[in-house]
Design a protein around this motif. Sequence first.
Motif, short mmCIF file in Angstrom:
data_model
loop_
_atom_site.label_atom_id
_atom_site.label_comp_id
_atom_site.label_asym_id
_atom_site.label_seq_id
_atom_site.Cartn_x
_atom_site.Cartn_y
_atom_site.Cartn_z
N ILE A 24 -11.52 2.63 -0.75
CA ILE A 24 -12.36 0.93 -1.67
C ILE A 24 -11.89 0.30 -0.29
O ILE A 24 -13.11 -0.56 0.46
N VAL A 25 -10.32 -0.21 -0.41
CA VAL A 25 -9.95 -1.67 0.32
C VAL A 25 -9.76 -0.91 2.21
O VAL A 25 -9.33 -1.94 2.60
N ALA A 26 -10.46 0.14 2.07
CA ALA A 26 -10.06 0.58 3.54
C ALA A 26 -8.30 0.55 4.07
O ALA A 26 -8.29 -0.07 4.99
N MET A 27 -7.68 0.98 3.14
CA MET A 27 -5.62 1.04 3.60
C MET A 27 -6.02 2.12 5.19
O MET A 27 -7.39 3.05 5.19
N ASP A 28 -5.22 1.84 5.75
CA ASP A 28 -5.37 2.64 6.92
C ASP A 28 -5.00 3.94 6.82
O ASP A 28 -3.94 4.53 6.21
N LYS A 29 -6.14 5.28 6.84
CA LYS A 29 -5.45 6.23 7.15
C LYS A 29 -4.76 7.19 7.07
O LYS A 29 -4.18 7.91 6.37
N LYS A 30 -4.12 6.33 8.82
CA LYS A 30 -2.37 6.97 8.58
C LYS A 30 -1.50 6.64 7.95
O LYS A 30 -0.93 7.74 7.24
N LYS A 31 -1.26 5.29 7.90
CA LYS A 31 -0.61 4.95 6.73
C LYS A 31 -0.68 5.57 5.17
O LYS A 31 0.39 6.45 4.76
N PHE A 32 -1.67 6.00 4.69
CA PHE A 32 -2.31 6.08 3.54
C PHE A 32 -2.11 8.14 3.60
O PHE A 32 -0.85 8.85 2.81
N TRP A 33 -1.88 8.50 4.97
CA TRP A 33 -1.79 10.00 4.65
C TRP A 33 -0.27 10.45 5.07
O TRP A 33 0.47 11.23 4.54
N LEU A 34 0.39 9.31 5.66
CA LEU A 34 2.29 9.16 5.35
C LEU A 34 3.02 9.24 3.80
O LEU A 34 3.63 10.51 3.44
N TYR A 35 2.77 8.26 3.28
CA TYR A 35 2.77 7.83 2.00
C TYR A 35 2.46 8.86 1.04
O TYR A 35 3.26 9.62 -0.24
N ASN A 36 0.91 9.76 1.24
CA ASN A 36 0.48 10.37 -0.05
C ASN A 36 1.09 11.83 0.79
O ASN A 36 1.79 12.43 -0.74
N ILE A 37 1.86 12.01 1.72
CA ILE A 37 2.96 13.76 1.21
C ILE A 37 3.69 12.65 0.57
O ILE A 37 4.54 14.19 0.83
N ILE A 38 4.39 11.93 1.48
CA ILE A 38 5.73 11.51 0.71
C ILE A 38 5.76 11.90 -0.53
O ILE A 38 6.36 11.84 -1.69
N GLY A 39 4.55 10.93 -0.99
CA GLY A 39 4.44 11.34 -2.54
C GLY A 39 4.55 12.32 -3.79
O GLY A 39 4.83 12.37 -4.30
N SER A 40 3.07 12.59 -2.69
CA SER A 40 3.34 13.97 -3.29
C SER A 40 4.26 15.43 -3.53
O SER A 40 4.62 15.36 -4.78
N VAL A 41 5.78 15.26 -2.35
CA VAL A 41 5.94 15.97 -2.52
C VAL A 41 7.68 15.29 -3.43
O VAL A 41 8.28 16.35 -3.82
N GLY A 86 0.84 -1.34 0.14
CA GLY A 86 0.29 -0.18 -0.28
C GLY A 86 0.56 0.75 0.10
O GLY A 86 0.56 2.69 -1.60
N GLY A 87 2.16 0.93 1.25
CA GLY A 87 2.58 2.54 1.44
C GLY A 87 3.12 2.79 -0.35
O GLY A 87 3.31 3.47 -0.59
N GLU A 88 3.74 1.58 -1.11
CA GLU A 88 5.03 2.36 -1.95
C GLU A 88 3.57 1.93 -2.80
O GLU A 88 3.88 3.20 -4.27
N ALA A 89 2.62 1.94 -3.53
CA ALA A 89 1.44 1.97 -4.57
C ALA A 89 1.53 3.41 -4.38
O ALA A 89 1.15 3.93 -5.66
N ILE A 90 1.26 3.72 -3.14
CA ILE A 90 0.57 5.67 -3.18
C ILE A 90 1.78 5.93 -3.87
O ILE A 90 1.76 7.58 -4.74
N ILE A 91 2.92 6.18 -2.77
CA ILE A 91 3.83 6.95 -3.80
C ILE A 91 4.24 6.44 -5.54
O ILE A 91 4.81 7.39 -5.95
N PHE A 92 4.04 5.77 -5.50
CA PHE A 92 5.20 4.89 -6.49
C PHE A 92 4.07 5.47 -8.24
O PHE A 92 4.24 5.51 -9.43
#
Length: 236
Positions: free
Chosen positions: A154-171, A131-137
């Motif tokens: 949809i698949v209920a990925m952990d919100k904290k994990k999503f936000w962390l990798y969301n920020i890293i990926g965007s930056v 999940g983390g790598e998927a959001i980044i790449f």
Amino acid sequence: MLQLLTITFRDLLNPEFYINNGGLWVLLFIVFAETGLMFGFFLPGDSLLFVAGIYNQSLIKSVGFLKDATISDFLTLIILWGAISVCGIFGNAVGYWFGNKSGPFLFHRKDNWLFKKKHLYQAKEFYDKHGGEAIIFARFLPIVRTFAPIIAGIVAMDKKKFWLYNIIGSVAWVFAMLFAGHYLQKFILMKWNFDLKKHLEIIVIGIVVITTAPVLYKIFFGRKDTASVEDPYKNS
């Protein structure tokens, strides 16, 4: 009104069109839409940021109160990096929210000729493992980056994990594309006197080919196994 009628689909795929006609505000909206709103999947993302790095001064001066300001190239890149990254982060967040609201309905829906629940389980398995790598790449992959946060919701990925990798990926994504466009233009112009601004079509095609290749490889050669995946909404 007549100007709107003359806009073609080719214009909508051309990153230079948005920069010349909409400036920074339109660029920010496009990044927001392309990274989380389903209708934004056809909008240019990588190529738009690459070209934004080349036109960094024009974009900054398109903002009214900065029109007459004298700002160094590096500082304009930093300003653009921050503003665009924020739009990318919140674009993904909206996509995740929409997917999370849709998840229970989809997981409880019966299969039909158009909808197959097994695809949800495949996505669930993938996000549980990567999940983390998927959001980044996914940020670096056209079309995929639009739907990745929606599927994560949809698949209920952990919100904290999503936000962390969301920020890293965007930056990381905005930095890579923006600074690459700016400094590659300078380097090539100085080294070979070759102006990338006059050959943007080739650049756009090259970026699309490079970023799409991994997606095609995964689609045709990726392994699929859903035996150990559970419904994340089975108790809801």
